[in-house]
Design a protein around this motif. Sequence first.
Motif, PDB file in Angstrom:
ATOM      1  N   PRO A 125      -6.207  17.689   5.807  1.00 56.88           N
ATOM      2  CA  PRO A 125      -4.815  17.199   5.868  1.00 56.88           C
ATOM      3  C   PRO A 125      -4.714  15.789   6.437  1.00 56.88           C
ATOM      4  O   PRO A 125      -3.858  15.009   6.009  1.00 56.88           O
ATOM      5  CB  PRO A 125      -4.123  18.215   6.792  1.00 56.88           C
ATOM      6  N   LEU A 126      -5.569  15.457   7.393  1.00 65.35           N
ATOM      7  CA  LEU A 126      -5.545  14.110   7.947  1.00 65.35           C
ATOM      8  C   LEU A 126      -5.889  13.066   6.884  1.00 65.35           C
ATOM      9  O   LEU A 126      -5.281  11.992   6.820  1.00 65.35           O
ATOM     10  CB  LEU A 126      -6.522  13.998   9.123  1.00 65.35           C
ATOM     11  N   ARG A 127      -6.867  13.381   6.083  1.00 63.09           N
ATOM     12  CA  ARG A 127      -7.230  12.448   5.012  1.00 63.09           C
ATOM     13  C   ARG A 127      -6.072  12.262   4.038  1.00 63.09           C
ATOM     14  O   ARG A 127      -5.797  11.146   3.567  1.00 63.09           O
ATOM     15  CB  ARG A 127      -8.487  12.953   4.279  1.00 63.09           C
ATOM     16  N   ASN A 128      -5.366  13.337   3.737  1.00 62.24           N
ATOM     17  CA  ASN A 128      -4.220  13.238   2.820  1.00 62.24           C
ATOM     18  C   ASN A 128      -3.111  12.361   3.419  1.00 62.24           C
ATOM     19  O   ASN A 128      -2.520  11.520   2.726  1.00 62.24           O
ATOM     20  CB  ASN A 128      -3.672  14.624   2.504  1.00 62.24           C
ATOM     21  N   SER A 133      -0.207   7.444   3.158  1.00 67.48           N
ATOM     22  CA  SER A 133       0.406   6.364   3.944  1.00 67.48           C
ATOM     23  C   SER A 133      -0.038   4.998   3.431  1.00 67.48           C
ATOM     24  O   SER A 133       0.769   4.060   3.303  1.00 67.48           O
ATOM     25  CB  SER A 133       0.037   6.513   5.421  1.00 67.48           C
ATOM     26  N   GLN A 134      -1.291   4.880   3.099  1.00 67.87           N
ATOM     27  CA  GLN A 134      -1.799   3.627   2.549  1.00 67.87           C
ATOM     28  C   GLN A 134      -1.202   3.331   1.175  1.00 67.87           C
ATOM     29  O   GLN A 134      -0.901   2.177   0.844  1.00 67.87           O
ATOM     30  CB  GLN A 134      -3.327   3.689   2.477  1.00 67.87           C
ATOM     31  N   LEU A 135      -1.011   4.387   0.383  1.00 68.31           N
ATOM     32  CA  LEU A 135      -0.387   4.185  -0.939  1.00 68.31           C
ATOM     33  C   LEU A 135       1.054   3.711  -0.800  1.00 68.31           C
ATOM     34  O   LEU A 135       1.527   2.855  -1.575  1.00 68.31           O
ATOM     35  CB  LEU A 135      -0.445   5.486  -1.742  1.00 68.31           C
ATOM     36  N   LEU A 136       1.761   4.266   0.180  1.00 69.59           N
ATOM     37  CA  LEU A 136       3.140   3.822   0.400  1.00 69.59           C
ATOM     38  C   LEU A 136       3.190   2.350   0.806  1.00 69.59           C
ATOM     39  O   LEU A 136       4.038   1.586   0.343  1.00 69.59           O
ATOM     40  CB  LEU A 136       3.799   4.687   1.478  1.00 69.59           C
ATOM     41  N   ILE A 137       2.292   1.973   1.679  1.00 72.27           N
ATOM     42  CA  ILE A 137       2.260   0.573   2.109  1.00 72.27           C
ATOM     43  C   ILE A 137       1.918  -0.350   0.937  1.00 72.27           C
ATOM     44  O   ILE A 137       2.483  -1.444   0.787  1.00 72.27           O
ATOM     45  CB  ILE A 137       1.232   0.398   3.252  1.00 72.27           C
ATOM     46  N   LEU A 156      -0.862   5.802  10.552  1.00 73.01           N
ATOM     47  CA  LEU A 156      -2.287   5.625  10.266  1.00 73.01           C
ATOM     48  C   LEU A 156      -3.112   5.548  11.552  1.00 73.01           C
ATOM     49  O   LEU A 156      -4.210   6.114  11.626  1.00 73.01           O
ATOM     50  CB  LEU A 156      -2.498   4.364   9.424  1.00 73.01           C
ATOM     51  N   GLN A 157      -2.600   4.864  12.552  1.00 69.14           N
ATOM     52  CA  GLN A 157      -3.314   4.777  13.821  1.00 69.14           C
ATOM     53  C   GLN A 157      -3.468   6.147  14.470  1.00 69.14           C
ATOM     54  O   GLN A 157      -4.525   6.494  14.996  1.00 69.14           O
ATOM     55  CB  GLN A 157      -2.576   3.827  14.770  1.00 69.14           C
ATOM     56  N   GLY A 158      -2.378   6.932  14.433  1.00 69.90           N
ATOM     57  CA  GLY A 158      -2.443   8.275  14.989  1.00 69.90           C
ATOM     58  C   GLY A 158      -3.421   9.160  14.242  1.00 69.90           C
ATOM     59  O   GLY A 158      -4.169   9.940  14.850  1.00 69.90           O
TER      60      GLY A 158
END
Length: 353
Positions: A125-128, A133-137, A156-158
């Motif tokens: 789940p963390l990888r997802n 999040s990167q795709l949204l950015i 992403l930092q968390g």
Amino acid sequence: MKMRYENLLLGDKKRKEAIEAILKDQNLSKTSFDNTGVKLQKPIAKNDEVPNSEMEVLLSFTEDAFEELEEANFTVQQANKKLDAQNKIIEAYSKQQEVKIEELKFAYSQLEHFAQVGSHDLKEPLRNIANFSQLLIKHCAKNIGAEGQNFLEVILQGVNQLDTTLNHFIDYLQIENQFKGAEIVDLNKLVEDIDSDLKSQLGQNSFQLKVEQLPEIAVNQPLFKRLMKELMVNAIKFKHTELPKIEISCDKLDEEFWLFKVKDNGVGLDEQLIDKLFLPFQRTGKNSLYEENRPMGLAVCQKIVKLHRGDIWYNSTAVPNEGTTFLFTIRNIAGLSFEKDNPETDDHYMIPN
């Protein structure tokens, strides 16, 4: 082992029979004569017989012996009762220890299961979260605006921090499985390899290392190498303003233990933290650098030392540039000897109980 004694107590009936046998023998041994001088074998009646002083002594001795025998038998019976009670206590404690061992085995199996789950089910789940999040950015930056991008960066930092924490925790749980016995290791060569590895990563002038002659001892080489590397990295990471200087030495305490010292010139540590510093993910709240990094490496060091049947602690004054000396013992399981070429130092350190 349960002890059993023969029951030595003679009943009143047997005691009377024994006394009568003695009296009968005494009567039969006496003789009488008729007027013609012929010896008669007929025993003299007990009522007509004058008491014999020797017989009285014998009877008195017999009575005393029976009383002493009864007292001894009573003492033995009491001892048997206490012994039975003690055996029951031992059996109860043994069963209790067996239960605790089973509970520990179960708890350890649960930790191993958690490590396996954590390596996949918790990290997926963390990888997802990180990927989307990167795709949204990347693809929705215009729609979410600068504030939305900042929020995603925090997410992403968390995620990265949690992923790192899981990796450290799983690694910590699996250290026991990496302990596959011991072999004779030249520690001079081992530390030299660590020094070369670190300087190839950090630069030749990243730190200074001084090593006294070290012995060849029986250790688990991969884990012991990690122990020494963790302590050296710890000294480099928590430096003050000067170039990190690390000193490594070893003394033979006795036939049982080696004493190792790893000294640095870093920020120093409050000695009141000794009960917290070696715990996993323990917040110290005393040193900003340690608070920020929350060192897992020292918890790993303690576990490796414990696997080698030793203890680890430190001496420090929390004064910058005076640094910290980490000390740990390793059991000399092979009974190896060690004579240093260098003269003995005057430093003396108390080993905690």
